[in-house]
Write an enzyme that holds these catalytic residues in place. Sequence first.
Site, PDB file in Angstrom:
ATOM      1  N   SER A 296       0.839  -1.187   0.000  1.00 37.24           N
ATOM      2  CA  SER A 296       0.000   0.000   0.000  1.00 37.24           C
ATOM      3  C   SER A 296       0.883   1.249   0.000  1.00 37.24           C
ATOM      4  CB  SER A 296      -0.968  -0.035   1.191  1.00 37.24           C
ATOM      5  OG  SER A 296      -1.977   0.923   1.052  1.00 37.24           O
TER       6      SER A 296
ATOM      7  N   GLU B 147      -1.460  -2.248  -8.215  1.00 39.27           N
ATOM      8  CA  GLU B 147      -2.701  -2.558  -7.504  1.00 39.27           C
ATOM      9  C   GLU B 147      -3.172  -1.317  -6.767  1.00 39.27           C
ATOM     10  OE1 GLU B 147      -3.474  -3.113  -3.959  1.00 39.27           O
ATOM     11  OE2 GLU B 147      -1.562  -2.218  -3.383  1.00 39.27           O
TER      12      GLU B 147
ATOM     13  N   HIS C 292      -4.535  -5.549  -1.775  1.00 38.13           N
ATOM     14  CA  HIS C 292      -5.177  -5.313  -0.486  1.00 38.13           C
ATOM     15  C   HIS C 292      -6.164  -6.410  -0.089  1.00 38.13           C
ATOM     16  CE1 HIS C 292      -3.519  -1.291  -0.996  1.00 38.13           C
ATOM     17  NE2 HIS C 292      -3.943  -0.953   0.207  1.00 38.13           N
TER      18      HIS C 292
END
Length: 330
Positions: free
Chosen positions: A110, A233, A301
Amino acid sequence: MFEKLKPGDTIGIFTPSSPETVTSRQRFERGKRFLEEKGFRIKEGNLTNKKDFYRSGTPRERAEELNLLLREPEVKMIMSTIGGTNSNSMLPYIDYELFKQNPKLVVGYSDATAVLLALYAKTGIPVFYGPALIPSFGEFPPLVDDTYEYFSNLFMNDSPMPYSVPMPGKWSDEASNWLEKTKEKTVYDNQWLSVNGGIAEGRLIGGNVNAMYGFIGTEYFPDVQEGDILLIEDCAKTTSTVEKNFAMLKLHGVFDKVGAILLGKHEQYDDMGTGRLPHEVLVEQLDGRQIPIIAEFDCAHTHPMHAMPIGRRVRVDADHLKVTLIEEWM
């Protein structure tokens, strides 16, 4: 370059952005306990249990937390507790020479993408896009067990190279059970998706696209090379934001160079009523480039999550939905 992890080894944890060791205390303690029960010692960074409004500390304080863990000889792996929004602000204060002289396994995902890619850009030492303490190991069974299995395959077991990344049988992005278990989480049958066929081998680069937005084009972002494999992502974004972020990569010339793309599952995606999926938004930005793409890849995630070695060679076979790690790092 690195030794394999084993029970009894120390994992240091740092908090590069959101102060979730405070605001998600239950999940933090659960994740810490999970790894301790697997035999690891957890060394808490000095911003653990600290909160400075929306962050764990100032940019300098957050960088120094990481630097202190880099200096600790007993720490074999450094893992982010979670991501957030502003890890990029700590990049000028990280001691990259210290990391170069004392390489350690560094893993997270992230917003920690900024830290990972900066460490790699400045030193050439591989880093790992993979589980973080709070979101990944604070998850409840059975999905946390799958994530740990993949984690141990990569960092603990004698898995020979080449290593074929297994496709999980089940997955979930249901937003429940964050602090405590209130229901059985909905899980779905899993299937990766071949968007464009083809086979490519190259150096893996990438991470969270929204985090890249905060430092791409700077000295802390690795130069994308011809034939690289791009891992991207994101989570909780609208189609509009997904288009913006993919267009950012296009405008920086990334799609002109990469040999293949791994597109991770998008947690809690909002298509804004368009019916358009992330891979369709991506293809539009490619303007007809026939780059091999595997979408819905489990390094994102969602749960469970693989760890992937940034800076090491991988093979993507989009015809047969196979992803293979082909270069040693241990």
